[in-house]
Motif scaffolding. Structure first.
Motif, PDB file in Angstrom:
ATOM      1  N   VAL A 125       0.842  -1.197   0.000  1.00 25.94           N
ATOM      2  CA  VAL A 125       0.000   0.000   0.000  1.00 25.94           C
ATOM      3  C   VAL A 125       0.880   1.251   0.000  1.00 25.94           C
ATOM      4  CG1 VAL A 125      -1.745   1.319   1.234  1.00 25.94           C
ATOM      5  CG2 VAL A 125      -1.930  -1.169   1.113  1.00 25.94           C
ATOM      6  N   ARG A 158      -5.436   6.695  -1.793  1.00 24.71           N
ATOM      7  CA  ARG A 158      -6.083   5.848  -0.794  1.00 24.71           C
ATOM      8  C   ARG A 158      -7.519   6.278  -0.495  1.00 24.71           C
ATOM      9  NH1 ARG A 158      -1.755   4.204   3.930  1.00 24.71           N
ATOM     10  NH2 ARG A 158       0.167   4.444   2.725  1.00 24.71           N
ATOM     11  N   ILE A 210      -8.103  -4.668  -6.369  1.00 24.92           N
ATOM     12  CA  ILE A 210      -6.823  -5.242  -5.983  1.00 24.92           C
ATOM     13  C   ILE A 210      -6.794  -6.685  -6.476  1.00 24.92           C
ATOM     14  CG2 ILE A 210      -5.205  -5.654  -4.112  1.00 24.92           C
ATOM     15  CD1 ILE A 210      -6.098  -2.709  -4.387  1.00 24.92           C
ATOM     16  N   SER A 223      -4.792 -10.325  -7.068  1.00 21.82           N
ATOM     17  CA  SER A 223      -3.691 -11.199  -6.648  1.00 21.82           C
ATOM     18  C   SER A 223      -3.982 -12.599  -7.168  1.00 21.82           C
ATOM     19  CB  SER A 223      -3.562 -11.206  -5.116  1.00 21.82           C
ATOM     20  OG  SER A 223      -2.551 -12.090  -4.701  1.00 21.82           O
ATOM     21  N   THR A 263      -2.250  -8.939   3.390  1.00 24.31           N
ATOM     22  CA  THR A 263      -2.701  -8.325   2.134  1.00 24.31           C
ATOM     23  C   THR A 263      -4.191  -8.010   2.184  1.00 24.31           C
ATOM     24  OG1 THR A 263      -1.003  -9.419   0.804  1.00 24.31           O
ATOM     25  CG2 THR A 263      -2.988  -8.707  -0.345  1.00 24.31           C
ATOM     26  N   GLN A 311      -4.857  -5.060   4.566  1.00 21.84           N
ATOM     27  CA  GLN A 311      -4.447  -3.789   3.967  1.00 21.84           C
ATOM     28  C   GLN A 311      -5.470  -3.333   2.934  1.00 21.84           C
ATOM     29  OE1 GLN A 311      -0.543  -5.062   2.683  1.00 21.84           O
ATOM     30  NE2 GLN A 311       0.466  -3.983   4.358  1.00 21.84           N
ATOM     31  N   ALA A 312      -6.002  -4.262   2.154  1.00 24.46           N
ATOM     32  CA  ALA A 312      -7.020  -3.906   1.172  1.00 24.46           C
ATOM     33  C   ALA A 312      -8.306  -3.458   1.851  1.00 24.46           C
ATOM     34  CB  ALA A 312      -7.295  -5.096   0.248  1.00 24.46           C
ATOM     35  N   LEU A 349      -8.590   0.185   2.847  1.00 26.17           N
ATOM     36  CA  LEU A 349      -8.688   1.203   1.806  1.00 26.17           C
ATOM     37  C   LEU A 349     -10.122   1.732   1.717  1.00 26.17           C
ATOM     38  CD1 LEU A 349      -6.444  -0.507  -0.912  1.00 26.17           C
ATOM     39  CD2 LEU A 349      -5.820   1.362   0.638  1.00 26.17           C
ATOM     40  N   THR A 403     -13.658  -0.807  -2.426  1.00 28.53           N
ATOM     41  CA  THR A 403     -12.477  -1.533  -2.885  1.00 28.53           C
ATOM     42  C   THR A 403     -12.799  -3.030  -2.977  1.00 28.53           C
ATOM     43  OG1 THR A 403     -10.879   0.067  -2.050  1.00 28.53           O
ATOM     44  CG2 THR A 403     -10.123  -2.219  -2.266  1.00 28.53           C
ATOM     45  N   VAL A 456     -11.304  -6.986  -3.860  1.00 22.92           N
ATOM     46  CA  VAL A 456     -10.157  -7.886  -3.992  1.00 22.92           C
ATOM     47  C   VAL A 456     -10.552  -9.066  -4.864  1.00 22.92           C
ATOM     48  CG1 VAL A 456      -8.587  -9.453  -2.778  1.00 22.92           C
ATOM     49  CG2 VAL A 456      -9.188  -7.243  -1.763  1.00 22.92           C
ATOM     50  N   THR A 515     -15.451  -7.380  -1.391  1.00 22.87           N
ATOM     51  CA  THR A 515     -15.522  -5.915  -1.437  1.00 22.87           C
ATOM     52  C   THR A 515     -15.759  -5.356  -0.043  1.00 22.87           C
ATOM     53  OG1 THR A 515     -16.389  -5.947  -3.690  1.00 22.87           O
ATOM     54  CG2 THR A 515     -16.769  -3.944  -2.411  1.00 22.87           C
TER      55      THR A 515
END
Length: 292
Positions: free
Chosen positions: A155, A165, A171, A173, A188, A191-192, A195, A199, A201, A287
């Motif tokens: 981040v 941010r 995001i 991965s 990870t 951290q997401a 945000l 957001t 993932v 999300t």
């Protein structure tokens, strides 16, 4: 010039082989990937036939193998397009390797800011290959070098490259979780989740062998052995229930899992060329909603 991560070369070849060997219609049009890897790199990745030329990929086991890369990449593109329509204009690709989204999707990139995060050596190699091929770097693309084993925050790294941010992001991965510890992936996710609301993932994860269809055991063994031989052993496996609990605990509350069966029904139904995604790799879509 040092070569790239060979697992990234394998993923790029898996996507490009779909264009080279499969029948239309294409699920994913990625002809750029195979141009990035030169002959020496393909040989190092064991993707060059002894008689010369690209390793033939028309047989059914290899069709299943590349189906993994085609399906995951197409799902990512669909999610990005969907979130872009909802106003999300930042994309972070963790462990980007030889990803070509920014070079291929010129219909979407004018509205996106893309951050590719990966080891410095692989990123330098990719940029040099793009220049050698005469492929311009998209204005939306930012390369963010990061040694994942150093403990540095991704981040913080992308923020230093212009990531906002205060605005939501996608995001990504994919093809990463099996190579890192559960604690590292949990970090990870947390951290997401910290945000901006909205957001999302998108991450792949590998099932324990006991949950893999017996007909896919040999392909699983070959894939895992090849990764280990390249210096990247698989160390982490997740059941769908474990991944769901981990994701919710990290603070992402709108969670959906996408199984192999879901991918095959969505992208490969009715195909006659044997292309499908083998069992063993699922995805999580999660999300952070505005109310969380």
């Amino acid at each position: 010039m040092a070569g790239p991560d060979l697992t990234a070369v394998g993923a790029a070849y898996g996507r490009a082989a779909h264009v080279l060997f499969d029948e239309p219609p294409l699920v994913l049009d990625d002809a750029i990937s195979i141009r990035l890897a030169d002959e020496d790199t393909l040989r190092a990745a064991q993707l060059w036939a002894p008689e010369g030329g690209l390793l033939a990929a028309r047989d059914e086991p290899r069709a299943r193998w590349r189906g993994t890369f085609v399906a995951r990449a197409r799902l990512v593109e669909d999610v990005v397009k969907e979130r872009l329509a909802a106003g999300v204009s930042q994309l972070v690709i963790l462990g980007a390797g030889l990803d070509t989204f920014a070079e291929r999707r010129s219909d979407l990139t004018p509205r996106l800011r893309i951050f590719e995060v990966d080891e410095p050596g692989t990123q330098r190699w990719k940029q040099e290959r793009l220049r050698a091929l005469g492929l311009p770097l998209p204005e939306c693309l930012r390369f963010v070098p990061l040694n994942f084993e150093s403990g540095e925050s991704w981040v913080q790294a992308v923020t230093g490259a212009g990531f906002d941010r205060a605005r939501p992001a996608v995001i990504v991965s994919t093809g990463v979780t099996q190579y890192i510890t559960v604690d590292a992936f949990t970090t990870t996710l947390r951290q997401a989740a910290a945000l901006a609301p909205g957001t999302t993932v998108v991450a792949t994860f590998i099932l324990p062998l006991g949950m893999v269809d017996p007909g896919d055991h040999e392909l699983r063994a070959v894939t895992e052995e090849r990764a280990a031989a390249r210096g990247f052993p698989w160390i982490s496996f997740y059941t769908p229930a474990d991944m769901l609990a981990l994701t919710v605990a990290a603070g992402l509350d709108d969670v959906r899992q996408v199984s192999t069966s879901d991918l095959n029904a969505r992208y490969f139904a009715g195909r006659r060329d044997g292309l499908r995604s083998p069992s063993g790799e699922h995805l999580i879509l999660a999300t952070r909603t505005a109310g969380s």
